[in-house]
Design a protein around this motif. Structure first.
Motif, PDB file in Angstrom:
ATOM      1  N   VAL A   1      -6.452   7.097   6.206  1.00  0.00           N
ATOM      2  CA  VAL A   1      -5.572   6.405   7.103  1.00  0.00           C
ATOM      3  C   VAL A   1      -5.978   5.061   7.294  1.00  0.00           C
ATOM      4  O   VAL A   1      -7.115   4.665   7.432  1.00  0.00           O
ATOM      5  N   ASP A   2      -4.703   4.261   7.401  1.00  0.00           N
ATOM      6  CA  ASP A   2      -4.883   2.696   7.833  1.00  0.00           C
ATOM      7  C   ASP A   2      -5.984   2.127   7.161  1.00  0.00           C
ATOM      8  O   ASP A   2      -6.900   1.399   7.548  1.00  0.00           O
TER       9      ASP A   2
ATOM     10  N   ARG B   1     -13.105   5.259  16.538  1.00  0.00           N
ATOM     11  CA  ARG B   1     -12.399   4.692  17.619  1.00  0.00           C
ATOM     12  C   ARG B   1     -13.564   3.861  18.642  1.00  0.00           C
ATOM     13  O   ARG B   1     -13.404   3.222  19.830  1.00  0.00           O
TER      14      ARG B   1
ATOM     15  N   LEU C   1      -5.890  -0.569   5.125  1.00  0.00           N
ATOM     16  CA  LEU C   1      -5.831  -1.966   5.371  1.00  0.00           C
ATOM     17  C   LEU C   1      -6.569  -2.425   6.452  1.00  0.00           C
ATOM     18  O   LEU C   1      -6.704  -3.779   6.359  1.00  0.00           O
ATOM     19  N   ALA C   2      -7.118  -1.735   7.206  1.00  0.00           N
ATOM     20  CA  ALA C   2      -7.948  -1.941   8.412  1.00  0.00           C
ATOM     21  C   ALA C   2      -9.409  -2.016   8.058  1.00  0.00           C
ATOM     22  O   ALA C   2     -10.096  -2.501   9.031  1.00  0.00           O
TER      23      ALA C   2
ATOM     24  N   SER D   1       0.801  -1.000   0.180  1.00  0.00           N
ATOM     25  CA  SER D   1       0.053  -0.077  -0.095  1.00  0.00           C
ATOM     26  C   SER D   1       0.918   1.123   0.066  1.00  0.00           C
ATOM     27  O   SER D   1       1.656   1.181   0.425  1.00  0.00           O
TER      28      SER D   1
ATOM     29  N   LYS E   1      -8.762  13.816   7.687  1.00  0.00           N
ATOM     30  CA  LYS E   1      -8.441  12.629   7.593  1.00  0.00           C
ATOM     31  C   LYS E   1      -9.931  11.461   7.959  1.00  0.00           C
ATOM     32  O   LYS E   1     -10.369  12.216   8.628  1.00  0.00           O
TER      33      LYS E   1
ATOM     34  N   GLN F   1     -10.515   7.700   9.004  1.00  0.00           N
ATOM     35  CA  GLN F   1      -9.877   6.701   9.602  1.00  0.00           C
ATOM     36  C   GLN F   1     -10.893   5.468  10.212  1.00  0.00           C
ATOM     37  O   GLN F   1     -12.154   5.908  10.543  1.00  0.00           O
ATOM     38  N   PRO F   2     -10.467   4.583  10.672  1.00  0.00           N
ATOM     39  CA  PRO F   2     -11.234   3.429  11.330  1.00  0.00           C
ATOM     40  C   PRO F   2     -11.872   4.251  12.909  1.00  0.00           C
ATOM     41  O   PRO F   2     -10.977   4.831  13.425  1.00  0.00           O
TER      42      PRO F   2
END
Length: 343
Positions: A136-137, A208, A139-140, A121, A203, A205-206
């Motif tokens: 962000v992240d 929280r 691949l998660a 990636s 951003k 992202q996954p």
């Protein structure tokens, strides 16, 4: 122990069913949580209004948001191994082994085993003109839609020895499948996750709070339909396995009550037989006995029981049923007892 041997089948069924039922309940709760969060998630455009929208939320963080945009790498993209004209930001290379394996029932079936998988990636953003949001992240992501760039299958040509070995081992090789998948540069995708603003910009992202990150070509409505279908299927499974658990529990309860009624009937019969024996003994006992011949406890009935190992004959049969531990004469521990016939 005897009762457990009677219900071992129901116990195994109930145990397995409870595990599956618990898993289904957990998955249903998770599915409902995601479905509710996705239904309430705002759909925002990547434009000048995005900064105004994020200012409405505490700490400038939107917990769950739906955003669509074009994939654009930050730096050099990844070039496909099999097509030099294709570039992307995420690459997955997979090698799978295809075999024909013999099942426990004796039948042969096709099976696939992943023997190697690797991800590559590079940082990327979702863009719309001059406006960008960094992912962000990636691949998660729980759902990551990739395009298949190459899918090759190389069959094997087994010899006679391979056929013989495969027959005895139960596994026959068919071939290897090599697959390359990529999230292409310029793809139009939907990103669902937590949107925040920092000094470096916006951003996604996954989240929280345990919600999943989605990077998919599907729309919000399509995902909602998919999650609703999964929810309904899990509900059906819970009803089915819940019914099986109820039937197995009812069967165990039925066997327990049946055994309990049988034990109570046996105890009642024993009490009736014991009462009958006591009555017959009372009618046949000699009434004209000396004090030496009388039981040392009740001093009414004759001595009828010998205690071992001490050998004392000092109790009638009625009193012997109540004295279990020690001899009333010498206080030695009673290991056994037997009828004593005194003439």
């Amino acid at each position: 122990m005897d009762f457990f041997s009677e219900i071992i089948g129901e116990t195994v069924i109930l145990g397995l069913d409870s595990l599956i039922l618990g898993f289904c309940v957990k998955q249903l709760s998770k599915c409902k949580h995601i479905l509710n969060a996705l239904q309430s998630a705002p759909v925002l455009d990547i434009d000048s209004t995005l900064n105004k929208e994020i200012n409405k939320y505490p700490s400038q963080v939107i917990p769950y948001v739906v955003i669509r945009g074009l994939v654009k790498p930050l730096g050099n993209p990844i070039t496909s191994n099999y097509n030099q004209s294709v570039t992307g930001v995420i690459q997955r290379l997979t090698i799978k082994e295809h075999v024909i394996a013999r099942t426990s029932a004796g039948f042969w079936s096709d099976q696939t085993r992943t023997i190697h998988e690797v991800f590559n990636s590079t940082p990327f953003v979702l863009s719309n003109g001059k406006y960008n949001i960094e992912v962000v992240d990636a691949l998660a992501a729980e759902l990551l839609d990739l395009d298949v760039i190459s899918d090759k299958f190389e069959p094997m040509s087994p010899g006679v020895i391979d056929h013989v070995w495969g027959f005895f081992s139960g596994v026959r090789q068919r071939g290897l499948q090599t697959m390359e998948e990529m999230l292409r540069d310029g793809s139009y995708i939907t990103a669902i996750g937590e949107l925040s603003r920092s000094s470096s910009g916006l951003k996604i992202q996954p989240p929280r709070d345990g919600l999943p990150l989605y990077l998919t070509t599907a729309t919000k409505s399509s995902l909602l339909k998919r999650l609703a279908s999964s929810r309904d299927f899990l509900r059906v499974l819970i009803v089915v396995f819940g019914t099986v658990a109820a039937l197995a529990s009812a069967r165990v309860l039925y066997k327990y009550m049946k055994k309990r009624r049988r034990r109570e009937a046996e105890q009642l019969m024993k009490k009736q037989l014991a009462a009958g024996r006591r009555e017959r003994r009372a009618n046949t006992r000699d009434k004209n006995l000396s004090e030496v011949q009388l039981c040392v406890v009740c001093t009414e009935n004759p001595k009828e029981i010998i205690l071992l190992p001490c050998g004392h004959v000092c109790l009638c049969e009625d009193c012997s049923e109540n004295i279990k531990d020690k001899c009333p004469i010498c206080r030695e521990r009673i290991e056994s007892r037997a009828p004593a016939f005194i003439t």
